[in-house]
Design an enzyme around this catalytic site. Structure first.
Site, short mmCIF file in Angstrom:
data_model
loop_
_atom_site.label_atom_id
_atom_site.label_comp_id
_atom_site.label_asym_id
_atom_site.label_seq_id
_atom_site.Cartn_x
_atom_site.Cartn_y
_atom_site.Cartn_z
N HIS A 82 39.24 134.27 146.53
CA HIS A 82 40.40 134.88 147.18
C HIS A 82 40.26 136.39 147.09
CE1 HIS A 82 44.49 135.37 148.60
NE2 HIS A 82 44.57 136.37 147.73
N ASP A 161 56.82 130.46 149.23
CA ASP A 161 56.14 131.76 149.23
C ASP A 161 56.34 132.47 150.57
OD1 ASP A 161 54.24 133.81 148.23
OD2 ASP A 161 53.06 133.10 149.93
N ARG A 168 60.24 140.04 150.86
CA ARG A 168 59.60 141.15 150.12
C ARG A 168 59.08 142.20 151.08
NH1 ARG A 168 55.05 138.35 147.25
NH2 ARG A 168 54.53 140.39 146.46
N SER A 183 52.59 134.73 143.97
CA SER A 183 52.39 134.44 145.39
C SER A 183 50.94 133.97 145.64
CB SER A 183 52.70 135.70 146.21
OG SER A 183 52.25 135.57 147.53
N1 URA Z 1 48.69 138.39 149.12
C1 URA Z 1 49.55 137.36 148.94
O1 URA Z 1 49.27 136.23 149.29
N2 URA Z 1 50.73 137.62 148.33
C2 URA Z 1 51.09 138.85 147.91
O2 URA Z 1 52.16 139.01 147.36
C3 URA Z 1 50.19 139.93 148.13
C4 URA Z 1 48.98 139.66 148.73
#
Ligand code: URA
Length: 426
Positions: A82, A161, A168, A183
Site C-alpha cells: 500500500h 471509512d 474528513r 483508514s
Molecule cells: N489514504 C487513505 O486511505 N486514508 C487516509 O486517511 C489517507 C490516505
C-alpha cells in the site's frame, strides 16, 4: 450512551472506550448519528489526540462495518503493498509482478486518483480493454493461477471509512495519524492478506510532510497490523520529488514498463526495497537478490503481461508508441544554464491536473494520455536551451509549460542527490 456524551468525553481529553467507538461507527452506518456530530467528534480527535488503543478499536469498528475477503486458500503466501499516495508512483506495477514471479499471491484492491495523487485503476485503464470488474471468485481464481489481480475496492468493504473520509475531506480533519492509520489499515486488514508492505511517502508531495510524522504514521500502522496478527513492514520513502520521470496515467504505466525492462532508477530503488523488506520480514534469505533475479530475467515483466491479458488488456499497447501517444507532444527548454536544484512534485502534478489528467471531484472524467516526462534529475548540469521536460497533451498548453518551468529550478549550486529510502519500520 449517546453521541453527545462521546463528543464531550473527547473534548475534555478522555480516551474513548471500545464501546463508545463501536457505538459511534454503528450510528454512522445506521444514519442515527448526524454528519455534523461526526464532524465535531473528528475535529475533537484532531485537536485532543487519539491513542494507540483508540486507533486500533476504530480500525476494527470500520472493518466490522462491511465484508472481509477470505483468502484462506493461500493466506500464508498472500502479499499486498500500500502506498500512502504520491506523484509518479507506479511501484505497484513492479512490486506485484515481482511477488508473483517469486510464487507469492498478490491480491490487490486499488482506488482511483483524487487530487494530486494518481490512482492505479486509472493508470491500468489507459490500456485498451483492461477491466477491473472481476467478481469475488474470478478475482481469487486469477490470483491463484497467475499470482496477481488488481480490482476496484469493493463498496461493501469498510463502508464506514468512505463516510468518515468524505467528512474528513471537507472538515480539514484528514491529517491526524490515528485517523489516517485506521483508514488505511482497516482496508488492508479487511482485504484478508497476511503479509503487507506499507510505502509511507514523506515530503512535499505526500500527506506526511516531515520525517517525524511519516515515522509516527508508519509505526502506528505496523502496530495495528501486528496486533491483528498480520506480518507488516513499513518503508518511509522520499516524496520531496516526483518518484519517476513519467507522471500521468498512461505515462506511469510506461515508466513502470521501463523498470520491468531494465531501467534502474529511483522508481526501481523504491520498488525493490518494498519487495525485499517484506520478503525479508517473511523469513526469505537474500531477498533483494531474488527480486533482482526475476526482474533481470524478464519473469516479472511476463507476470505483468499475464495480468494485463487475463483482465482483457491489449498487450500490443505496452510500448512507447502507444503509451506516449498524445496528439500534442512538445518540449520545455532550460531558461538558463546551471544545475537542477529542485523538481517540485506538487507543481508537476499541478501541470498534469491542468492538462486534464487528474480529478478534483470523484465524478470528474480524465484524459488518460496526458502527462509530463521530466528529462533531468536533481544535480544534473544543463545549458540554456537544453530540453528539460516533454509535455504530452491534446493540444499545446502554454500554462502547462509555465508550470513545468515553475517546478524545475535551475541554479548555480550543486545540490546533493536525494536519498530515496528514509526509514524502515518493522
Ligand atoms: N489514504 C487513505 O486511505 N486514508 C487516509 O486517511 C489517507 C490516505
Amino acid at each position: 450512551m449517546n453521541i453527545l456524551q462521546i463528543i464531550n468525553a473527547k473534548k475534555k481529553g478522555k480516551e474513548l472506550t471500545k464501546d463508545q467507538i463501536d457505538f459511534w461507527i454503528k450510528g454512522v452506518m445506521s444514519g442515527e448519528i448526524e454528519d455534523y456530530q461526526t464532524s465535531a467528534l473528528l475535529m475533537a480527535i484532531c485537536l485532543v489526540g487519539f491513542s494507540e488503543e483508540e486507533t486500533f478499536n476504530l480500525t476494527n469498528a470500520i472493518i466490522d462495518s462491511g465484508i472481509r475477503v477470505d483468502l484462506s486458500e493461500f493466506y500464508e503466501k498472500s502479499v499486498d503493498k500500500h502506498s500512502s499516495g504520491g506523484v509518479g508512483d507506479s511501484t505497484t506495477f513492479i512490486v506485484a509482478p515481482i511477488f508473483a514471479a517469486l510464487g507469492y499471491k498478490c491480491a490487490k484492491a486499488s482506488g482511483r486518483g483524487l487530487g494530486h495523487t494518481g490512482g492505479t485503476l486509472d493508470k491500468l485503464e489507459s490500456i485498451p480493454g483492461f477491466h477491473i470488474n472481476l467478481d469475488k471468485d474470478q478475482f481469487k481464481e486469477q490470483v491463484k493461477n497467475i499470482g496477481i489481480a488488481v480490482i476496484s475496492q469493493s463498496k461493501d468493504m469498510c463502508p464506514a471509512d468512505k463516510k468518515l473520509y468524505t467528512l474528513r475531506d471537507v472538515t480539514e480533519t484528514v491529517d491526524n495519524v490515528g485517523l489516517i492509520a485506521s483508514s488505511i489499515m482497516s482496508k488492508k486488514l479487511a482485504s484478508g492478506v497476511k503479509n503487507i508492505v506499507l510505502d509511507v511517502k514523506c515530503g512535499r508531495g505526500a500527506f506526511m510532510k516531515d520525517l517525524d510524522s511519516a515515522k509516527a504514521l508508519a509505526a502506528e500502522m505496523v502496530k495495528i497490523g501486528k496486533k491483528a496478527g498480520k506480518n507488516v513492514v513499513a518503508v518511509v520513502t522520499n516524496m520531496d520529488y516526483p518518484l519517476d520521470e513519467f507522471v500521468g496515467n498512461s505515462l506511469e504505466v510506461y515508466g513502470a514498463l521501463n523498470v520491468l525492462q531494465g531501467a534502474r532508477n529511483n522508481l526501481y530503488e523504491v520498488a525493490i526495497t518494498l519487495c525485499s523488506e517484506l520478503l525479508t520480514s517473511m523469513g526469505v534469505e537474500n531477498a533483494r537478490a531474488k527480486c533482482d533475479e526475476v526482474l533481470n530475467s524478464g519473469l516479472a515483466l511476463e507476470k505483468f503481461k499475464e495480468m494485463i491479458k487475463a483482465q482483457g488488456g491489449d498487450l500490443s499497447f505496452l510500448n512507447k508508441e502507444h503509451l506516449l501517444n498524445a496528439k500534442a507532444i512538445y518540449d520545455v527548454k532550460a531558461p538558463a544554464s546551471g544545475y537542477v536544484e529542485d523538481i517540485d512534485p506538487m507543481a508537476i502534478s499541478g501541470c498534469v491536473m491542468l492538462l486534464g489528467g487528474g480529478r478534483l471531484k470523484k465524478t470528474d472524467s480524465i484524459d488518460l494520455y496526458c502527462g509530463v516526462e521530466t528529462k533531468v534529475h536533481i544535480g544534473d548540469h544543463v545549458n540554456e536551451g537544453d530540453i528539460i521536460a516533454t509535455i504530452y497533451s491534446k493540444e499545446k498548453n502554454e500554462a502547462a509549460i509555465n508550470k513545468v518551468l515553475e517546478a524545475i529550478k535551475i541554479g548555480q549550486d550543486i545540490p546533493s542527490k536525494p536519498q530515496m529510502i528514509l526509514a524502515i519500520q518493522n
